[in-house]
Design an enzyme around this catalytic site. Structure first.
Site, PDB file in Angstrom:
ATOM      1  N   SER A   1       0.828  -1.200   0.000  1.00 16.78           N
ATOM      2  CA  SER A   1       0.000   0.000   0.000  1.00 16.78           C
ATOM      3  C   SER A   1       0.869   1.260   0.000  1.00 16.78           C
ATOM      4  CB  SER A   1      -0.955  -0.072   1.193  1.00 16.78           C
ATOM      5  OG  SER A   1      -2.036   0.762   1.005  1.00 16.78           O
TER       6      SER A   1
ATOM      7  N   GLU B   1     -12.936  11.970  -9.181  1.00 19.85           N
ATOM      8  CA  GLU B   1     -12.623  13.176  -9.961  1.00 19.85           C
ATOM      9  C   GLU B   1     -11.281  13.058 -10.679  1.00 19.85           C
ATOM     10  OE1 GLU B   1     -14.877  15.624 -10.056  1.00 19.85           O
ATOM     11  OE2 GLU B   1     -16.118  14.441  -8.700  1.00 19.85           O
TER      12      GLU B   1
ATOM     13  N   HIS C   1      -4.418  -0.367  -4.108  1.00 19.95           N
ATOM     14  CA  HIS C   1      -5.864  -0.592  -3.883  1.00 19.95           C
ATOM     15  C   HIS C   1      -6.621  -0.202  -5.143  1.00 19.95           C
ATOM     16  CE1 HIS C   1      -5.672  -1.500   0.370  1.00 19.95           C
ATOM     17  NE2 HIS C   1      -4.809  -0.530   0.499  1.00 19.95           N
TER      18      HIS C   1
END
Length: 296
Positions: free
Chosen positions: A149, A167, A191
């Site tokens: 991560s 966005e 992720h």
């Protein structure tokens, strides 16, 4: 530049846990570690210099509750047979420049950077003696940098540290900064599948098409050695190559307006597929076009 002697193992994180800065990572650390059963932590041990006897330092700097995170990784590695697992929680730059921390980095065969906030990782460690020691070991020794991560996102020369998924294809919506610099000309997002981050990677690549975008899905990682990336784990790796972009409206639009891109190349990798960083060629291990062995 010479190819590094060391190996990189970068991991996308566990399924459906946390926000971009991993606010949920700590609360669900046991679930977040379910991916070790898929063999990624086993791969780290197997690839390390001294196998089960390798010195592994779990670096929890990115996390807000390092003791819990570090203990879970230590348990996971020890469950898989590792005998020399330590937790290294560096809180500030003074510690990262100390003789004690440099000595521990020098003695390590593997460093494992946990999830959390990658900006915290780079702002505390970037440019310190600890950082320099890891970079040198990666260049010159049989050494593994592994990160999940935030620890994966920070491995590249440039990294994404902010930007909403929804966005992401609006100009200016993603923020990038320098990472820890173990691998050049790529940018890594984690992720990736569950959080719909492909737009972020598109924008990072169109901003500079020399950069190869790498999106790591959940329970998925990449093993990188000798300029070849091999997919590990159960999920998907997305590769975004911008070299053949023909056109974009990037410089003609205002901040917040949608970006158009013509001819962006996207590859999808799954377990054991290889991608050559030098030739930018993907080899699908289980290709339907491979010759079928004939019965004798």
């Amino acid at each position: 530049m010479m190819k590094p002697v060391g190996k990189l193992i970068i991991i996308g994180g566990a399924v459906n846990k946390g926000s971009f800065t991993e606010t949920d990572f700590d609360q669900n650390i046991e679930k977040n570690l379910n991916f070790f059963e898929r063999g990624i932590l086993r791969k780290i041990i197997n690839e390390s210099k001294n196998k089960e006897n390798s010195v592994i330092e779990v670096i929890t700097t990115a996390s807000q509750i390092p003791q819990i995170v570090g203990t879970e990784y230590k348990k996971a590695f020890e469950f898989l047979g590792a005998k020399n697992v330590n937790i290294l929680d560096i809180h500030n730059r003074e510690e990262a420049n100390s003789d004690a921390m440099v000595a521990r980095a020098s003695a390590a065969d593997v460093v494992m950077f946990t999830g959390g906030d990658q900006l915290r990782l780079t702002s505390i460690l970037g440019g310190t003696r600890f950082h320099d020691t890891i970079l040198l070991k990666y260049q010159e020794e049989d050494f593994i940098y592994s990160g999940t991560s935030a620890g994966a996102a920070a491995a590249s020369e440039n990294m994404i540290y902010q930007g909403s998924s929804s966005e992401a294809l609006l100009k200016g919506e993603i923020k990038t900064t320098q990472g820890l610099g173990l691998i050049d000309n790529v940018i890594i997002d984690t992720h990736f599948v569950q959080r719909g981050r492909i737009g972020r990677l598109f924008q990072a690549v169109v901003n500079n098409p020399r950069t190869l975008g790498i999106g790591l899905g959940e329970d998925t990682g990449l093993f990188i050695h000798n300029d070849v990336m091999t997919a590990i784990g159960s999920g998907l790796v997305i590769i975004v190559d911008g070299r053949f972009i023909k056109d974009t409206n990037l410089t003609n639009i205002n901040l917040g307006e949608p970006i158009s891109i013509d001819n962006l190349t996207v590859h999808v990798m799954s377990m054991n597929d290889h991608y050559d960083l030098a030739t930018r060629a993907l080899t699908i291990e289980n290709s339907q076009f491979n010759p079928v062995p004939q019965d004798r």
